[in-house]
Design an enzyme around this catalytic site. Structure first.
Site, PDB file in Angstrom:
ATOM      1  N   ARG A  49       1.052  -0.845  -0.048  1.00 13.94           N
ATOM      2  CA  ARG A  49       0.158   0.000   0.013  1.00 13.94           C
ATOM      3  C   ARG A  49       0.848   1.178  -0.003  1.00 13.94           C
ATOM      4  NH1 ARG A  49       2.522   1.631   3.448  1.00 13.94           N
ATOM      5  NH2 ARG A  49       1.034   3.435   3.693  1.00 13.94           N
ATOM      6  N   GLY A  50       0.256   2.366  -0.042  1.00  8.47           N
ATOM      7  CA  GLY A  50       1.028   3.795  -0.233  1.00  8.47           C
ATOM      8  C   GLY A  50       1.214   3.819  -1.839  1.00  8.47           C
ATOM      9  N   ALA A  51       0.687   5.380  -2.066  1.00  3.47           N
ATOM     10  CA  ALA A  51       0.591   5.624  -3.350  1.00  3.47           C
ATOM     11  C   ALA A  51       1.763   5.199  -4.483  1.00  3.47           C
ATOM     12  CB  ALA A  51       0.252   7.080  -3.673  1.00  3.47           C
ATOM     13  N   ASP A 240      -1.871  11.073  -1.870  1.00  4.97           N
ATOM     14  CA  ASP A 240      -2.286  10.192  -2.793  1.00  4.97           C
ATOM     15  C   ASP A 240      -2.893  10.675  -4.008  1.00  4.97           C
ATOM     16  OD1 ASP A 240      -2.928   8.869  -0.098  1.00  4.97           O
ATOM     17  OD2 ASP A 240      -2.707   7.263  -1.210  1.00  4.97           O
ATOM     18  N   ASN A 250      -5.430  12.188   0.920  1.00  6.32           N
ATOM     19  CA  ASN A 250      -4.490  11.548   1.772  1.00  6.32           C
ATOM     20  C   ASN A 250      -5.294  10.623   3.052  1.00  6.32           C
ATOM     21  OD1 ASN A 250      -1.678  10.852   2.206  1.00  6.32           O
ATOM     22  ND2 ASN A 250      -2.086  11.914   4.310  1.00  6.32           N
ATOM     23  N   LYS A 251      -4.462   9.899   3.487  1.00  5.23           N
ATOM     24  CA  LYS A 251      -5.132   9.223   4.635  1.00  5.23           C
ATOM     25  C   LYS A 251      -6.253   9.833   5.374  1.00  5.23           C
ATOM     26  CE  LYS A 251      -5.015   5.672   4.721  1.00  5.23           C
ATOM     27  NZ  LYS A 251      -5.934   4.573   4.057  1.00  5.23           N
TER      28      LYS A 251
HETATM   29  O1  MRU Z   1      -4.405   3.329   2.146  1.00  2.60           O
HETATM   30  P1  MRU Z   1      -2.895   3.333   2.104  1.00  2.60           P
HETATM   31  O2  MRU Z   1      -2.333   2.695   3.323  1.00  2.60           O
HETATM   32  O3  MRU Z   1      -2.452   3.026   0.858  1.00  2.60           O
HETATM   33  O4  MRU Z   1      -2.533   5.020   2.355  1.00  2.60           O
HETATM   34  C1  MRU Z   1      -1.554   5.762   2.182  1.00  2.60           C
HETATM   35  C2  MRU Z   1      -1.454   6.875   2.499  1.00  2.60           C
HETATM   36  O5  MRU Z   1      -2.468   7.670   2.681  1.00  2.60           O
HETATM   37  C3  MRU Z   1      -0.257   7.446   2.279  1.00  2.60           C
HETATM   38  O6  MRU Z   1      -0.042   8.648   3.256  1.00  2.60           O
HETATM   39  C4  MRU Z   1      -0.016   8.117   0.807  1.00  2.60           C
HETATM   40  O7  MRU Z   1      -0.054   6.949   0.105  1.00  2.60           O
HETATM   41  C5  MRU Z   1       1.333   8.717   0.796  1.00  2.60           C
HETATM   42  S1  MRU Z   1       2.693   7.395   0.730  1.00  2.60           S
HETATM   43  C6  MRU Z   1       3.927   7.934   0.371  1.00  2.60           C
END
Ligand code: MRU
Length: 355
Positions: A49-51, A240, A250-251
Site C-alpha cells: 500500500r502507499g501511493a 495520494d 491523503n489518509k
Molecule cells: O491506504 P494506504 O495505506 O495505501 O494509504 C496511504 C497513504 O494515505 C499515504 O499517506 C500516501 O499514499 C502517501 S505514501 C508516500
C-alpha cells in the site's frame, strides 16, 4: 547515523515479491506473486500500500503479464497485456500514482508494438524497473527538500505511513524525517496510529524504529492536545492525489490535522512526487474516495471491538483543502500558494527533466 534501507517490492525473473505489510511489525514475510491476479489482490488487500508503491507494483504486474504470456501472436500478446492493465486499474481508485504507472506501461506497449514479442517483453520489464528506480531517486530529492523545511523543528508529527514501505525509495514525508536524521539532527517524531487501518502504529513506528529515530506513538485523538501544549513544531504528511488548486487526498484523518495545525499556527506540509499530481482535476470534490471494508473498523487486526452487524462508514482517505497547506514539497522543489500556478510550473519542470 547509519540508517539501514528497507525495500518492500522486489522483481526477480518475472515474479513480484512483496513484503507482507499486513503482518508488520510482528513478522517479516515475503509474498510471491506469479500471476497478474495475485498482484491485483495484493494491492486491493493491502499486502502492499502507499501511493507510489502501488504504482510500482502495478507496473510490475503489467510486466509480469507480458513476460508470462505464452502467445507467439502479437495481437494476442497485446490482448494479454491489455487485460492485465484493465484488471490492475480496478484495484484502488484514489491514489493517482497507480493510474500514472499503468498509463506509462500502456504507452510503452504502444511504442514497442512494432517489435518482436520477445523485445516487447524486455521493454515492458525495463519500463517497470525504471519506474521503480526513478521513484527511489524522487524520494531522495523529496527527502532533501523536506529536510530543509524541518531544519528548525524538534518535534514533527506525521500521519499514516509515507516511508520506504509506501514507495520505491526512502519515502515522501518520512524521507524528510529520515534525511534530517541522517544529518544527525535530533528530531523527535510523533507517530499518529492512523485509525482504522493503523498504518502509523504498525508501519511508521516500524520504520522509524528501524531507522533509529526517536519517536512516540500516539492515538490520533491526542494530536490536538500536543499542539496546544506547543509540542508539535511541524506536521508533514504524504499524498495520494494532489489536484490543481492544491487540494490533497491523503489518509483519512489528514484533514483534521490540517485544521488543527491552522488553529495552532503550526506549519502543515505535504510531500509527494509529481507522479501524485493530477492537474486534470480542478478541486478536491472531483477526487474519488475509496470506501473500504467495514470490518477494518469493527475488527481492527481481526479483533472484534464491536458488533459486526453495526453500520459502518469507512472512507480510506479525506481531502485537505490547499488553503490549509503551508507548502507542497515535490522533487522539483517547494511549491506554495497559489498552487494553480506553482504546481503547473513544477509539473512542466518535471516533464522537461524526464525528456
Ligand atoms: O491506504 P494506504 O495505506 O495505501 O494509504 C496511504 C497513504 O494515505 C499515504 O499517506 C500516501 O499514499 C502517501 S505514501 C508516500
Amino acid at each position: 547515523m547509519a540508517v539501514k534501507k528497507l525495500r518492500p517490492i522486489r522483481w526477480t525473473r518475472g515474479i513480484v515479491y512483496l513484503l507482507e505489510q499486513r503482518d508488520l511489525p510482528f513478522r517479516e514475510k515475503w509474498v510471491k506473486c506469479d500471476t497478474v491476479e495475485k498482484v491485483a489482490k495484493a494491492i486491493e488487500e493491502m499486502t502492499v500500500r502507499g501511493a507510489p508503491a502501488i504504482g510500482i507494483t502495478a507496473a510490475y504486474g503489467v510486466a509480469l503479464g507480458a513476460v508470462r504470456s505464452k502467445s507467439k501472436n502479437t495481437a494476442v500478446f497485446e490482448k494479454h497485456v491489455g487485460k492485465a492493465i484493465v484488471r490492475l486499474r480496478r484495484t484502488r481508485p484514489t491514489a493517482v500514482n497507480l493510474f500514472w504507472a499503468l498509463d506509462r506501461m500502456e504507452e510503452c506497449l504502444k511504442v514497442v508494438s512494432v517489435l518482436p514479442i520477445a523485445e516487447q517483453k524486455q521493454a515492458l520489464e525495463k519500463e517497470a524497473i525504471d519506474i521503480h528506480l526513478e521513484d527511489e531517486a524522487l524520494c531522495n530529492r523529496l527527502g532533501e527538500h523536506g529536510a530543509k523545511l524541518l531544519a528548525s523543528a524538534k518535534n514533527v508529527l506525521t500521519h499514516c505511513n509515507t516511508g520506504a514501505l509506501a514507495t520505491g525509495g526512502d519515502g515522501t514525508a518520512l524521507a524528510a524525517i529520515t534525511h534530517a536524521a541522517r544529518k544527525n539532527k535530533k528530531l523527535h517524531v510523533w507517530v499518529d496510529e492512523t485509525r482504522p487501518y493503523l498504518q502509523g502504529a504498525r508501519l511508521t513506528a516500524y520504520e522509524v524504529a528501524h531507522a533509529g529515530i526517536d519517536f512516540h506513538l500516539i492515538t490520533d485523538n491526542m494530536a490536538a492536545s500536543l499542539m496546544k501544549q506547543r509540542k508539535v513544531d511541524a506536521i508533514i504528511v504524504g499524498a495520494d492525489r494532489i489536484v490543481a488548486n492544491g487540494d490533497t487526498a491523503n489518509k483519512i484523518g489528514t484533514y483534521a490535522l490540517a485544521v488543527m495545525a491552522k488553529a495552532h499556527g503550526i506549519p502543515f506540509y505535504v510531500s509527494a512526487p509529481t507522479t501524485t499530481l493530477d492537474l486534470t482535476k480542478k478541486n478536491g470534490d472531483e477526487i474519488e474516495i475509496e470506501q473500504r471494508n467495514p470490518k477494518e473498523v469493527t475488527h481492527p487486526q481481526g479483533i472484534a471491538i464491536t458488533k459486526e452487524s453495526y453500520p459502518v462508514y469507512n472512507p480510506a482517505f479525506d481531502v485537505t483543502p490547499g488553503k490549509l497547506i503551508t507548502a507542497i514539497i515535490l522533487e522539483t522543489g517547494i511549491c506554495r500558494s497559489p498552487y494553480q500556478k506553482s504546481l503547473g510550473q513544477a509539473l512542466a519542470v518535471a516533464k522537461k527533466e524526464s525528456m
